[in-house]
Design an enzyme around this catalytic site. Structure first.
Site, short mmCIF file in Angstrom:
data_model
loop_
_atom_site.label_atom_id
_atom_site.label_comp_id
_atom_site.label_asym_id
_atom_site.label_seq_id
_atom_site.Cartn_x
_atom_site.Cartn_y
_atom_site.Cartn_z
N ASP A 28 0.86 -1.19 0.00
CA ASP A 28 0.00 0.00 0.00
C ASP A 28 0.90 1.25 0.00
OD1 ASP A 28 -2.36 1.46 0.19
OD2 ASP A 28 -2.50 1.28 2.38
N HIS A 29 0.52 2.26 -0.77
CA HIS A 29 1.26 3.53 -0.82
C HIS A 29 2.75 3.33 -1.09
CE1 HIS A 29 -2.15 6.01 0.13
NE2 HIS A 29 -2.47 5.18 1.11
N HIS A 58 -7.99 10.11 4.66
CA HIS A 58 -7.26 9.16 5.50
C HIS A 58 -7.48 9.54 6.96
CE1 HIS A 58 -4.95 6.74 2.67
NE2 HIS A 58 -4.84 7.81 1.91
N THR A 100 -12.30 4.35 6.86
CA THR A 100 -12.77 4.58 8.22
C THR A 100 -13.79 5.72 8.28
OG1 THR A 100 -10.73 3.79 9.21
CG2 THR A 100 -12.02 5.36 10.53
P1 13P Z 1 -8.36 4.84 6.91
O1 13P Z 1 -7.23 4.82 7.89
O2 13P Z 1 -9.06 6.15 6.85
O3 13P Z 1 -9.31 3.70 7.10
O4 13P Z 1 -7.71 4.66 5.46
C1 13P Z 1 -6.86 3.59 5.21
C2 13P Z 1 -6.21 3.71 3.87
O5 13P Z 1 -6.74 4.29 2.96
C3 13P Z 1 -4.89 3.06 3.70
O6 13P Z 1 -4.40 3.20 2.42
#
Ligand code: 13P
Length: 390
Positions: A82-83, A181, A212
């Site tokens: 991720d990222h 985020h 979230t």
């Molecule tokens: P949240 O922490 O808002 O759930 O987002 C997680 C996210 O997008 C990780 O890439």
């Protein structure tokens, strides 16, 4: 081994009107909790490891644990970077076992984002690994993850999204339509018209970051409009932290503080799986997705014109240069135990996917080593690629 091709997994979700959670893990409690939820709900799952979290854990160790969790699981699993911040981190993630990678160049201007994303796509597709790109910018507002995503939200433009996908070849597109985020402040307002327009033009699984804090009905509308992967982290971290705070008492040790954290993570993960509609889809995904199994590239050979020290130096050099080629998990060099063996030496090169057979053969690192150091001394050899069978 229920590691499955992540593109097949998300295509199934996209075609069947549900989404798979990409749950970021930051430790063994998270990994265990997420997998318990997936098993309990019979749900496909994406174990997500965010480069922005690498300061909190050892990526290599967390990958070893994630691969082990996937191997023993009975539900389909994909492991995702991720990222990802660079081409190098995508190569490293694939080497360690990720079978999906995100390249996050969304904070750069369009053309730079395209160039950085396309470079990762070319490399990853040579390894059979699908790629998620991001266009527009999902910023952070509040909560421990917010500061890692500074700045203002930039919404994804539908026409740009179409161009971005055509120019980069990404398999999944992360879009910005109003999520953030971290924790939400107030009621989240999402631009569903924009999402519908992007979905119309892009025609492939869409990804939402910042899961979230969204309302149940919002998740449903996201999925109706092409979202097949929802990234989720802060609520898991908050549930874990709340549990630790509740465990706090005079003299409580480390394990006492962690009591129930796995269960708290599992409970919130399972709630998401039911909400996203992935609960109960495990068997259908297993039936339709390619199992993610490595290929063993095996060479047995004899050497002429090198003494023992020369052979060992050639092997060391080979381990170094071949081990760096994208899609190679590991390089093992061997020497026959029996003196009289028909072939004295061996290479065992593990590829992450059959696609690597070709990209490895054509890679300049491989051709230089093979042409200059190996083939001239190893005319007597056999090589075969074996797909792992279970
Ligand atoms: P949240 O922490 O808002 O759930 O987002 C997680 C996210 O997008 C990780 O890439």
């Amino acid at each position: 081994m229920p590691l499955v091709n992540m593109k097949d997994m998300l295509t199934h979700a996209w075609e069947n009107g549900y989404a798979v959670g990409g749950f970021d893990l930051v430790g063994l409690e998270f990994l265990d909790g997420i997998m318990r939820a997936a098993e309990g709900e019979r749900s496909p799952v994406i174990l997500s490891l965010a480069e922005s979290h690498f300061e909190y854990y050892d990526f290599e160790l967390a990958m070893a644990a994630s691969v082990a969790a996937a191997e023993r699981s009975s539900v389909p699993v994909a492991i995702h970077l991720d990222h990802g911040a660079s081409l190098e981190s995508a190569i490293e993630a694939i080497r360690l076992g990720c079978n999906g990678v995100m390249v996050d160049a969304s904070h750069h201007p369009f053309d730079e984002n395209v160039a950085a994303t396309r470079a990762v796509v070319e490399m990853a597709h040579g390894c059979g690994v699908p790629v998620e790109g991001e266009l527009g910018y999902v910023a952070g507002v509040e909560g421990e993850d917010a500061e890692r995503h500074p700045g203002e939200v930039v919404y994804t433009h539908p026409e740009e999204a179409e161009r971005f996908v055509a120019e980069t070849g990404v398999d999944f597109l992360a879009v910005s339509i109003g999520t953030v985020h971290g924790r939400m402040r107030g009621t989240p307002r999402l631009d569903f018209d924009r999402l519908a327009a992007i979905n119309e033009r892009v025609q492939r699984p869409l990804v939402i970051h910042g899961g979230t804090g969204l309302e149940d009905a919002q998740f449903r509308r996201l999925i109706e409009n092409g979202v097949a992967k929802i990234n989720y982290y802060t609520a898991l971290a908050d549930a874990a932290a709340e549990r630790i705070r509740a465990n706090r008492r005079e003299g409580a040790g480390y394990t006492a503080l962690l009591e129930g954290v796995r269960e708290a993570v599992a409970e919130e993960t399972a709630r998401c799986m039911r909400l996203f509609g992935s609960a109960g889809q495990a068997d259908a995904v297993l039936a339709s997705a390619e199992p993610w199994r490595p290929v063993e590239h095996v060479i047995i050979y004899n050497v002429e014109g090198l003494d023992e020290a020369g052979v060992h130096e050639m092997m060391r050099h080979g381990r170094e240069v071949l081990g760096r080629i994208p899609g190679v998990r590991r390089v093992i060099t061997g020497e026959a135990v029996q003196e009289q063996a028909r072939y004295r030496f061996a290479w065992l090169v593990e590829f992450v996917h059959p696609a690597v057979i070709k990209s490895y053969r054509d890679h300049p690192g491989h051709t230089a080593f093979a042409d200059n150091h190996f083939r001239p001394v190893a005319g007597d050899r056999i090589s075969i690629d074996y797909r792992v069978v279970e």
